[in-house]
Every structure is written in structure tokens, then in C-alpha cells.
Design an enzyme around this catalytic site. Structure first.
Site, PDB file in Angstrom:
ATOM      1  N   ARG A 167      -4.182   0.461   8.372  1.00  0.00           N
ATOM      2  CA  ARG A 167      -5.210   1.435   8.712  1.00  0.00           C
ATOM      3  C   ARG A 167      -4.809   2.164   9.988  1.00  0.00           C
ATOM      4  NH1 ARG A 167      -7.649  -3.518   7.496  1.00  0.00           N
ATOM      5  NH2 ARG A 167      -8.987  -3.516   5.631  1.00  0.00           N
ATOM      6  N   LYS A 191      -9.743  -5.772  10.324  1.00  0.00           N
ATOM      7  CA  LYS A 191     -11.183  -5.894  10.508  1.00  0.00           C
ATOM      8  C   LYS A 191     -11.555  -7.342  10.803  1.00  0.00           C
ATOM      9  CE  LYS A 191     -12.441  -1.988   7.544  1.00  0.00           C
ATOM     10  NZ  LYS A 191     -13.180  -1.547   6.348  1.00  0.00           N
ATOM     11  N   HIS A 267      -5.367   7.358   5.715  1.00  0.00           N
ATOM     12  CA  HIS A 267      -5.678   6.417   4.642  1.00  0.00           C
ATOM     13  C   HIS A 267      -4.987   6.781   3.339  1.00  0.00           C
ATOM     14  CE1 HIS A 267      -8.227   2.959   5.226  1.00  0.00           C
ATOM     15  NE2 HIS A 267      -8.622   3.006   3.971  1.00  0.00           N
ATOM     16  N   ARG A 270      -2.006   4.793   3.095  1.00  0.00           N
ATOM     17  CA  ARG A 270      -2.373   3.413   2.743  1.00  0.00           C
ATOM     18  C   ARG A 270      -2.611   3.301   1.239  1.00  0.00           C
ATOM     19  NH1 ARG A 270      -4.714  -1.373   4.828  1.00  0.00           N
ATOM     20  NH2 ARG A 270      -6.644  -2.079   3.825  1.00  0.00           N
ATOM     21  N   HIS A 293      -7.263  -7.013   2.517  1.00  0.00           N
ATOM     22  CA  HIS A 293      -8.564  -6.941   1.853  1.00  0.00           C
ATOM     23  C   HIS A 293      -9.157  -8.341   1.741  1.00  0.00           C
ATOM     24  CE1 HIS A 293      -7.620  -2.909  -0.384  1.00  0.00           C
ATOM     25  NE2 HIS A 293      -8.099  -2.717   0.840  1.00  0.00           N
ATOM     26  N   TYR A 302      -6.791   0.238  -7.208  1.00  0.00           N
ATOM     27  CA  TYR A 302      -5.466   0.847  -7.306  1.00  0.00           C
ATOM     28  C   TYR A 302      -4.836   0.642  -8.674  1.00  0.00           C
ATOM     29  CZ  TYR A 302      -6.008   1.210  -2.287  1.00  0.00           C
ATOM     30  OH  TYR A 302      -6.486   1.513  -1.039  1.00  0.00           O
TER      31      TYR A 302
END
Length: 321
Positions: A167, A191, A267, A270, A293, A302
Site C-alpha cells: 500500500r 494495517k 493501489h 497493488r 489481507h 483478483y
């Protein structure tokens, strides 16, 4: 969005101290943000999102009594957000922020009931991410040249975005100690301060080494003259850590220079990273780990982007293909 508190918990002494100095509704917001930062240790990006969403709420609130708001009034707030022509995903996030804020107010005995919990969020359709083709990626990554200021930094930056799938915030906060170029990997902090190991390819390592040999020492010296001790990998022209908004500007500039689609963002690289890995046979779980994730359902989007792969699976396994 992560819910940082349980409304059944009794207020801690530190939260009571915050509450004692929060006599007005405006500062309830400040107390909430202080709680999220000091006790929940949420990231700065999350705190900024909460702050922006609550600014919208307080604009709508105006002179209304927050403690006596009804569900009908809160529903009119959602309608007001729609009138601002905000994207559905943005409105959904505003509603989640409001629910968390009201949980905090209930926990602090400011309100008796969390009526915001009754608000419903519309079902969001999964949107196909913007993905560049491999030739477009090549054009974008080679767009920085000697005619551009700090072009070696920018080339290394673009190579890293595509090589790691990081990110924008993860790349801007990357430190020199996180890089292990001889071993071809880096350590990313995502995150929730979760760390992961991401491999680096030859081109990304080469671009980084060229940047470290030429431009970064000069940028770091400028930072030192301004009283900084630069430890971040990517530095601004003044030697300070590169800001996320600046990274967005650079992507837009090189999208124009390279002639690829101009509606891309950091992004997009990404998304391209994940899609191209799956196109070439990577396992979904491995891609999930590299992207950081928490749930594989986030990564599964994806799989919808590679039509060729889906056709081959259909042809292989469907009895009437």
C-alpha cells in the site's frame, strides 16, 4: 472497519479522566479520537478517516442535541450524505464510523442507547479493480528518466510498488532497516501494525541500489541540515519522509508521461501485482500472505480479473466445454 471497543466494558480510569474534561459535544469527538489513539492504538490513517467522517457528521448535526437524536434523525443524516453525491463505499464507511462513535458515547454514559446501531448499510457490489497490463506496467515503471527531478528515487518507488504490492502508506513508512537487499526481501508493516515479509525481484533491488548510490545520500544530507535524521527509504526533495499524497501525485504524473490510463493510483499497481501473480499460476493463499489481507475473501476478487485463466479452468473441468 475495525470496532475498537466493547460497549459493555466499564469506562477505564483514563477514559474517565478524558470524560471529566469533555463538557461539550464537540469535545466528545476529541475524546473518542484520543481514546482510539491512546488506548486502542489505531493507525494514523484510521484516525484521520474517523476525523473526516465525524467532521461531516458535526456539520450535519449543527445545533441538534446529539444525546436525544432519534433513529429517524440519524436516517436523515444518511440521506444528507447521499445528497453530497458521495460514493456508496464512502457513505458505508461514514455509517460504520458513526456506529463506533456512538458505541464510545454509550460506553462513556453520554447516551443510554446506541441508536446508530440500527442504521443499515447498503450492500456494496464488488467492483473490479483497475489493473494495468504487463506492457502498461513496463511503460509506467520506465517513465522516470534523467529529465525528471529525483528520477532514480521515483523509478525505485514505482518498482517497489509493483514488486511488493505494498500500500502507499506502507511504502512511505518503510525504513532502511526494513530492507534486506542481499536476501531479496523487505519487511512491511501494514494495517493494525501487522508485519509481513515480501520478496523483492532483481529489477526492484537494482533500482533501489541505484537510488542509494546517487540520490538518497543527497536527500538525506538535506534532511540532516534541517535537523532530521532520515531513516525512511523514500525521502522528499527536502530530505523528509515522502508523504502519501506526494506519492499519488507522482503516479499521476508518470501515468501521463507514459501514456497509460490516467485514472490510476498507487493501489492500481497493488491490484496489478496480485492479478499478474495469479495469471502466472501463483496460489491464492500465497498472494493473500504477500498482500497482507486478513481474509482470503478480500484476495479472491483478483480471481475474477483473469478471464483467460477462468476460461482454461472451464474448458478443463466442465463436461460440455
Amino acid at each position: 472497519m475495525k470496532t475498537p471497543m466493547n460497549p459493555s466494558d466499564s469506562p477505564s480510569p483514563s477514559r474517565r479522566r478524558i470524560l471529566n474534561v469533555i463538557p461539550a459535544k464537540v469535545t466528545w469527538r476529541d475524546g473518542f479520537l484520543a481514546y482510539c489513539s491512546g488506548e486502542c492504538h489505531l493507525s494514523q490513517n484510521t484516525l484521520q478517516a474517523y476525523r473526516r467522517d465525524l467532521e461531516h457528521f458535526y456539520t450535519w448535526l449543527d445545533n441538534k442535541d446529539l444525546q436525544s437524536l432519534t433513529i429517524q434523525q440519524l436516517s436523515s443524516y444518511v440521506n444528507w450524505l447521499h445528497e453530497l453525491n458521495l460514493a456508496p463505499a464512502t457513505i458505508a464507511r461514514h455509517i460504520v464510523t458513526l456506529k463506533i462513535f456512538f458505541k464510545y458515547l454509550q460506553m462513556e454514559k453520554v447516551i443510554d442507547q446506541n441508536r446508530a446501531a440500527l442504521l443499515g448499510s447498503q450492500k456494496l457490489w464488488e467492483r473490479v479493480p483497475k489493473v494495468l497490463s504487463p506492457p502498461q506496467v513496463d511503460r509506467l515503471l520506465t517513465a522516470p528518466d534523467a529529465t525528471q527531478k529525483c528520477w532514480r528515487r521515483d523509478r525505485a518507488l514505482l518498482e517497489m510498488l509493483y514488486a511488493t504490492g505494498c500500500r502507499a502508506s506502507e511504502l512511505c513508512t518503510l525504513h532502511m532497516s526494513d530492507l534486506h537487499l542481499d536476501e531479496y526481501f523487505c519487511k512491511c508493516t501494514g494495517k493494525g501494525d501487522k508485519q509481513r515479509i515480501v520478496p523483492l525481484g532483481e529489477k526492484a533491488v537494482h533500482a533501489l541500489r541505484q537510488y542509494f548510490l546517487s540520490e538518497r545520500p543527497l536527500l538525506a544530507d538535506r534532511g540532516k541540515r534541517n535537523g532530521e535524521e532520515p531513516t525512511h527509504v523514500f525521502l522528499s526533495y527536502r530530505g523528509k519522509p515522502l508523504q502519501r499524497h506526494r506519492l499519488w501525485e507522482l503516479i499521476k504524473r508518470y501515468a501521463v508521461i507514459s501514456g497509460v490510463r490516467t485514472d490510476i493510483s498507487p493501489h492500481s499497481l497493488r491490484h496489478s501485482f496480485a492479478t499478474h501473480l495469479l495469471m502466472n499460476g501463483a496460489d491464492l493463499r500465497q498472494v493473500q500472505e504477500m498482500l497482507g489481507h486478513a481474509s482470503i475473501s478480500t484476495t479472491q476478487i483478483y480471481t475474477h480479473l483473469d478471464a483467460k485463466r477462468l476460461k482454461s479452468i472451464h474448458k478443463k473441468f466442465h463436461p460440455r466445454a
